[in-house]
Design an enzyme around this catalytic site. Structure first.
Site, PDB file in Angstrom:
ATOM      1  N   GLY A 166     -32.918   8.409 -31.336  1.00 21.94           N
ATOM      2  CA  GLY A 166     -32.136   7.438 -31.724  1.00 21.94           C
ATOM      3  C   GLY A 166     -32.066   7.243 -33.216  1.00 21.94           C
ATOM      4  O   GLY A 166     -30.842   7.140 -33.699  1.00 21.94           O
ATOM      5  N   GLU A 170     -51.379  29.054 -38.194  1.00 16.65           N
ATOM      6  CA  GLU A 170     -50.383  30.215 -37.255  1.00 16.65           C
ATOM      7  C   GLU A 170     -49.933  29.893 -35.880  1.00 16.65           C
ATOM      8  O   GLU A 170     -48.817  30.015 -35.731  1.00 16.65           O
ATOM      9  CB  GLU A 170     -51.573  31.219 -36.934  1.00 16.65           C
ATOM     10  CG  GLU A 170     -51.848  32.070 -38.188  1.00 16.65           C
ATOM     11  CD  GLU A 170     -50.721  32.673 -38.841  1.00 16.65           C
ATOM     12  OE1 GLU A 170     -49.792  33.014 -38.307  1.00 16.65           O
ATOM     13  OE2 GLU A 170     -50.571  32.754 -40.258  1.00 16.65           O
ATOM     14  N   SER A 173     -35.921   3.032 -30.250  1.00 13.16           N
ATOM     15  CA  SER A 173     -35.264   4.288 -30.545  1.00 13.16           C
ATOM     16  C   SER A 173     -33.746   4.293 -30.212  1.00 13.16           C
ATOM     17  O   SER A 173     -33.038   4.290 -31.310  1.00 13.16           O
ATOM     18  CB  SER A 173     -36.143   5.524 -30.034  1.00 13.16           C
ATOM     19  OG  SER A 173     -35.522   6.726 -30.420  1.00 13.16           O
ATOM     20  N   HIS A 216     -30.592   6.970 -19.300  1.00 12.69           N
ATOM     21  CA  HIS A 216     -31.463   8.149 -18.783  1.00 12.69           C
ATOM     22  C   HIS A 216     -31.344   7.829 -17.199  1.00 12.69           C
ATOM     23  O   HIS A 216     -31.339   6.649 -16.963  1.00 12.69           O
ATOM     24  CB  HIS A 216     -32.934   7.931 -19.286  1.00 12.69           C
ATOM     25  CG  HIS A 216     -33.716   9.153 -18.720  1.00 12.69           C
ATOM     26  ND1 HIS A 216     -33.336  10.251 -18.063  1.00 12.69           N
ATOM     27  CD2 HIS A 216     -35.238   9.001 -18.621  1.00 12.69           C
ATOM     28  CE1 HIS A 216     -34.591  11.005 -17.721  1.00 12.69           C
ATOM     29  NE2 HIS A 216     -35.765  10.270 -18.186  1.00 12.69           N
ATOM     30  N   GLU A 257     -46.723  26.414 -37.946  1.00  9.83           N
ATOM     31  CA  GLU A 257     -45.592  27.022 -38.232  1.00  9.83           C
ATOM     32  C   GLU A 257     -44.529  27.181 -37.086  1.00  9.83           C
ATOM     33  O   GLU A 257     -43.392  27.706 -37.339  1.00  9.83           O
ATOM     34  CB  GLU A 257     -45.816  28.676 -38.417  1.00  9.83           C
ATOM     35  CG  GLU A 257     -46.548  28.810 -39.851  1.00  9.83           C
ATOM     36  CD  GLU A 257     -46.803  30.361 -40.291  1.00  9.83           C
ATOM     37  OE1 GLU A 257     -46.099  31.122 -39.668  1.00  9.83           O
ATOM     38  OE2 GLU A 257     -47.852  30.286 -41.061  1.00  9.83           O
TER      39      GLU A 257
HETATM   40  P1  NAD Z   1     -38.397   2.492 -27.136  1.00  4.65           P
HETATM   41  O1  NAD Z   1     -39.585   2.396 -26.515  1.00  4.65           O
HETATM   42  O2  NAD Z   1     -38.224   2.949 -28.274  1.00  4.65           O
HETATM   43  O3  NAD Z   1     -37.893   1.195 -27.086  1.00  4.65           O
HETATM   44  C1  NAD Z   1     -37.914   0.088 -25.944  1.00  4.65           C
HETATM   45  C2  NAD Z   1     -37.348  -1.370 -26.375  1.00  4.65           C
HETATM   46  O4  NAD Z   1     -37.692  -2.139 -25.248  1.00  4.65           O
HETATM   47  C3  NAD Z   1     -38.175  -2.016 -27.521  1.00  4.65           C
HETATM   48  O5  NAD Z   1     -37.381  -2.739 -28.565  1.00  4.65           O
HETATM   49  C4  NAD Z   1     -39.217  -2.768 -26.875  1.00  4.65           C
HETATM   50  O6  NAD Z   1     -39.792  -3.753 -27.680  1.00  4.65           O
HETATM   51  C5  NAD Z   1     -38.315  -3.164 -25.543  1.00  4.65           C
HETATM   52  N1  NAD Z   1     -39.342  -3.579 -24.610  1.00  4.65           N
HETATM   53  C6  NAD Z   1     -40.282  -2.985 -24.013  1.00  4.65           C
HETATM   54  N2  NAD Z   1     -40.724  -3.647 -23.001  1.00  4.65           N
HETATM   55  C7  NAD Z   1     -40.131  -4.526 -22.691  1.00  4.65           C
HETATM   56  C8  NAD Z   1     -39.855  -5.643 -21.618  1.00  4.65           C
HETATM   57  N3  NAD Z   1     -40.987  -5.758 -20.672  1.00  4.65           N
HETATM   58  N4  NAD Z   1     -38.946  -6.454 -21.736  1.00  4.65           N
HETATM   59  C9  NAD Z   1     -37.881  -6.457 -22.629  1.00  4.65           C
HETATM   60  N5  NAD Z   1     -38.001  -5.481 -23.547  1.00  4.65           N
HETATM   61  C10 NAD Z   1     -39.049  -4.516 -23.789  1.00  4.65           C
HETATM   62  O7  NAD Z   1     -37.616   3.329 -25.812  1.00  4.65           O
HETATM   63  P2  NAD Z   1     -36.390   4.487 -26.098  1.00  4.65           P
HETATM   64  O8  NAD Z   1     -37.157   5.621 -26.462  1.00  4.65           O
HETATM   65  O9  NAD Z   1     -35.442   3.955 -27.005  1.00  4.65           O
HETATM   66  O10 NAD Z   1     -35.808   4.630 -24.464  1.00  4.65           O
HETATM   67  C11 NAD Z   1     -35.000   3.552 -24.076  1.00  4.65           C
HETATM   68  C12 NAD Z   1     -34.288   4.501 -22.882  1.00  4.65           C
HETATM   69  O11 NAD Z   1     -33.589   5.448 -23.481  1.00  4.65           O
HETATM   70  C13 NAD Z   1     -35.140   4.952 -22.029  1.00  4.65           C
HETATM   71  O12 NAD Z   1     -34.472   5.270 -20.647  1.00  4.65           O
HETATM   72  C14 NAD Z   1     -35.436   6.558 -22.439  1.00  4.65           C
HETATM   73  O13 NAD Z   1     -35.304   7.419 -21.501  1.00  4.65           O
HETATM   74  C15 NAD Z   1     -33.668   6.865 -22.958  1.00  4.65           C
HETATM   75  N6  NAD Z   1     -33.528   7.990 -24.008  1.00  4.65           N
HETATM   76  C16 NAD Z   1     -34.435   8.059 -24.939  1.00  4.65           C
HETATM   77  C17 NAD Z   1     -34.368   8.905 -26.022  1.00  4.65           C
HETATM   78  C18 NAD Z   1     -35.079   9.041 -27.187  1.00  4.65           C
HETATM   79  O14 NAD Z   1     -34.859   9.865 -27.924  1.00  4.65           O
HETATM   80  N7  NAD Z   1     -35.990   8.012 -27.130  1.00  4.65           N
HETATM   81  C19 NAD Z   1     -33.219   9.984 -25.704  1.00  4.65           C
HETATM   82  C20 NAD Z   1     -32.383   9.799 -24.685  1.00  4.65           C
HETATM   83  C21 NAD Z   1     -32.669   8.631 -23.794  1.00  4.65           C
END
Ligand code: NAD
Ligand code: MG
Length: 330
Positions: free
Chosen positions: A134, A227, A27, A108, A231
């Site tokens: 994302g 409801e 993301s 984060h 909504e």
């Molecule tokens: P995600 O799960 O969407 O993506 C994670 C990525 O890491 C994927 O490409 C996956 O293939 C890869 N991955 C997973 N395990 C792995 C491993 N062992 N080795 C290498 N690659 C690996 O995660 P995200 O939601 O993008 O979150 C990433 C960070 O961003 C986190 O710290 C999250 O708290 C932070 N964050 C997320 C959001 C959000 O909206 N999703 C918002 C703000 C901050």
């Protein structure tokens, strides 16, 4: 009030000629990598061998390598892996490749605040956290805008950590929207509290309780679902656009009168006291401990609850009703 930084407060040149390693292409990862590349930075994506995203990132014109190689190549290393794997991947694939003068960045604060990632010698540790998912970080950027970001500095070996974090925020579009400075602890604790007490845990249980009350009183589950669950989006969209006032202006006077009359009977002093207990379990590390342990043993709690949720009446009714509304998915 917080300081807010915009494009003119950030200098993208601080990152020009440097390699930005974005670890993960989920993301957040795909949005950071593509936005930074289109801002003219040299971006390399780090992924697991065999990752499904590998071909996707390459097709988007990005350089892709293993996590370890990307960490080695990167002058700035942004960790956008799932929170629960960051501690172990840091130890094996990231830490050995960081050197003095590098910048280690997070989206984060969780793993720093709860002591899963130590401070490497001579390395700056910063956070750049967009306040949106994302796909929005990417879409708004391609439209010429930017999702606001939080930045924080946790270690400042170079004395340049904050300008570097601001430059990164500019590269992903954050300074177009506005950047607010925080600390890792404030971001991590408020983020966890928000999702547990309000956004996820609070909202779903509120919907569930309303749904159950109507169904137990003999009303049709489909009506109860519309409801008490469906909504919610209409109301939240109005709040998103113009706060509580716009929402209350848009609903009927009947609805507004009922809103004032009963809200405080649903969220009582007892609920507020429980919110304070939840916050203290986050602050003490009790939540992080429990979550990290569940992940170490294959997520039995997470997976059991997820499966139970999928079997529940409210989920079953929702799946059926969404089939009547194909326009939702599109
Ligand atoms: P995600 O799960 O969407 O993506 C994670 C990525 O890491 C994927 O490409 C996956 O293939 C890869 N991955 C997973 N395990 C792995 C491993 N062992 N080795 C290498 N690659 C690996 O995660 P995200 O939601 O993008 O979150 C990433 C960070 O961003 C986190 O710290 C999250 O708290 C932070 N964050 C997320 C959001 C959000 O909206 N999703 C918002 C703000 C901050
Ligand atoms: Mg390096």
């Amino acid at each position: 009030m917080a300081n807010i930084y915009y494009d003119d407060d950030a200098n993208l040149q601080l990152l020009q000629g440097k390699t930005i390693a974005v670890l993960g292409y989920g993301s957040q990862g795909h949005a950071h990598a593509l936005n930074a590349k289109e801002s003219g930075l040299d971006v390399i994506v780090g992924l697991r061998e065999g990752s499904a995203s590998w071909a996707e990132a390459e097709a988007a014109g990005l350089k892709v390598t293993s996590v370890a190689e990307a960490a080695k190549a990167g002058d700035m290393v942004m960790v956008l892996l799932p929170d629960e794997v960051q501690g172990s991947v840091f130890k094996t694939d990231i830490a050995p490749h960081l050197e003095a003068g590098n910048v280690l960045a997070f989206g984060h604060g969780f793993n720093r605040v709860f002591h899963q990632v130590p401070t490497p010698d001579g390395v700056d540790v910063v956070m750049i956290a967009p306040k949106g998912p994302g796909h929005l970080v990417r879409r708004v950027f391609t439209e010429g805008g930017g999702v606001p970001c939080l930045i924080a500095v946790d270690a400042d070996a170079s004395g340049q950590a904050k300008p570097l974090a601001l430059a990164y925020a500019k590269a992903i579009g954050g300074t177009r929207g506005g950047v607010i400075e925080t600390t890792f602890r404030e971001e991590a604790e408020t983020d966890l509290f928000g999702e547990q007490a309000v956004l996820c845990g609070g909202v779903t249980e509120l919907m569930q309780a309303g749904f159950d009350t109507l169904v137990d009183a003999g009303y049709q589950p489909e009506i109860a679902y519309f409801e008490c669950v469906h909504e919610m989006k209409l109301i939240v969209d109005l709040i998103y656009e113009g706060g509580f006032e716009t929402m209350r202006n848009s609903i009927s006077n009947t609805a507004e009168y009922g809103d004032y009359r009963t809200g405080k009977r649903i969220i009582t002093d007892e609920t507020r006291a429980e919110m304070r207990r939840i916050l203290s379990e986050i602050q003490s590390g009790e939540f992080a401990h429990e979550f990290l342990l569940d992940n170490q043993v294959g997520q039995p709690r997470l997976k059991t609850q997820r499966a139970a949720g999928a079997r529940s009446l409210v989920s079953e009714v929702g799946r059926r009703l969404r089939k009547m509304m194909p326009f939702i998915a599109s």
